[in-house]
Design a protein around this motif. Structure first.
Motif, mmCIF file in Angstrom:
data_model
loop_
_atom_site.group_PDB
_atom_site.id
_atom_site.type_symbol
_atom_site.label_atom_id
_atom_site.label_comp_id
_atom_site.label_asym_id
_atom_site.label_seq_id
_atom_site.Cartn_x
_atom_site.Cartn_y
_atom_site.Cartn_z
ATOM 1 N N VAL A 93 32.723 40.901 2.502
ATOM 2 C CA VAL A 93 32.180 40.730 1.155
ATOM 3 C C VAL A 93 31.298 41.919 0.776
ATOM 4 O O VAL A 93 30.898 42.717 1.630
ATOM 5 N N SER A 94 30.967 42.011 -0.492
ATOM 6 C CA SER A 94 30.114 43.092 -0.990
ATOM 7 C C SER A 94 28.683 42.943 -0.475
ATOM 8 O O SER A 94 28.292 41.876 0.011
ATOM 9 N N SER A 95 27.908 43.988 -0.643
ATOM 10 C CA SER A 95 26.501 43.956 -0.228
ATOM 11 C C SER A 95 25.737 42.867 -0.961
ATOM 12 O O SER A 95 24.904 42.181 -0.373
ATOM 13 N N ARG A 96 25.996 42.697 -2.234
ATOM 14 C CA ARG A 96 25.324 41.657 -3.019
ATOM 15 C C ARG A 96 25.677 40.272 -2.481
ATOM 16 O O ARG A 96 24.811 39.406 -2.326
ATOM 17 N N ARG B 202 23.843 39.587 0.771
ATOM 18 C CA ARG B 202 22.454 39.169 0.554
ATOM 19 C C ARG B 202 22.388 37.695 0.185
ATOM 20 O O ARG B 202 21.515 36.965 0.650
ATOM 21 N N LYS B 203 23.326 37.246 -0.656
ATOM 22 C CA LYS B 203 23.345 35.828 -1.049
ATOM 23 C C LYS B 203 23.634 34.936 0.155
ATOM 24 O O LYS B 203 23.031 33.872 0.307
ATOM 25 N N LEU B 204 24.568 35.342 1.001
ATOM 26 C CA LEU B 204 24.881 34.563 2.198
ATOM 27 C C LEU B 204 23.676 34.488 3.124
ATOM 28 O O LEU B 204 23.328 33.409 3.615
ATOM 29 N N VAL B 205 23.015 35.624 3.358
ATOM 30 C CA VAL B 205 21.841 35.647 4.235
ATOM 31 C C VAL B 205 20.746 34.763 3.668
ATOM 32 O O VAL B 205 20.117 33.986 4.395
ATOM 33 N N ASP B 206 20.520 34.846 2.359
ATOM 34 C CA ASP B 206 19.514 33.984 1.726
ATOM 35 C C ASP B 206 19.841 32.508 1.959
ATOM 36 O O ASP B 206 18.967 31.712 2.272
ATOM 37 N N GLY B 207 21.107 32.144 1.811
ATOM 38 C CA GLY B 207 21.529 30.761 2.033
ATOM 39 C C GLY B 207 21.328 30.322 3.471
ATOM 40 O O GLY B 207 20.881 29.205 3.737
ATOM 41 N N TRP B 208 21.627 31.210 4.404
ATOM 42 C CA TRP B 208 21.437 30.879 5.817
ATOM 43 C C TRP B 208 19.959 30.725 6.145
ATOM 44 O O TRP B 208 19.580 29.840 6.918
ATOM 45 N N LEU B 209 19.123 31.576 5.551
ATOM 46 C CA LEU B 209 17.679 31.456 5.778
ATOM 47 C C LEU B 209 17.151 30.123 5.274
ATOM 48 O O LEU B 209 16.378 29.452 5.955
ATOM 49 N N VAL B 210 17.583 29.722 4.089
ATOM 50 C CA VAL B 210 17.148 28.432 3.526
ATOM 51 C C VAL B 210 17.612 27.291 4.425
ATOM 52 O O VAL B 210 16.846 26.388 4.753
#
Length: 98
Positions: free
Chosen positions: A37-40, A43-51
């Motif tokens: 996936v793209s860099s953007r 970032r969304k995936l990482v944010d979701g995993w952090l939550v």
């Protein structure tokens, strides 16, 4: 690769080795998706995993979220046209359109 990176990779591989077949397939599917996936989107995936880790009842997931949140905050570059700022008194970030 430094020793600290090696130990992080070893910890990840050790965790992976403890997954059952279904969990390994799910992990590999998500890893494959993340790679392409793209860099953007990353970032969304990482944010979701952090939550998900922060909200988990699993203390290990909470600990991983705490350690990764600081890394992600310092490594992040603002998305073009958006301002990324820390929320006062937390490690959380908030985004607002410019």
């Amino acid at each position: 690769m430094g020793e600290s990176n090696d130990s992080g990779i070893a910890a990840l591989l050790l965790g992976f080795s403890g997954l059952d077949k279904f969990q390994r397939e799910k992990f590999m599917g998500q890893l494959n998706h993340f790679i392409y996936v793209s860099s953007r989107q990353k970032r969304k995936l990482v944010d979701g995993w952090l939550v998900a880790c922060r909200e988990s009842a699993d203390p290990a997931a909470n600990m991983i979220a705490e350690s990764m949140a600081e890394y992600v905050v310092h490594d992040r570059k603002p998305i073009k046209g958006r301002e990324v700022r820390r929320l006062a008194g937390t490690g959380d970030e908030s985004s607002s359109a410019s």
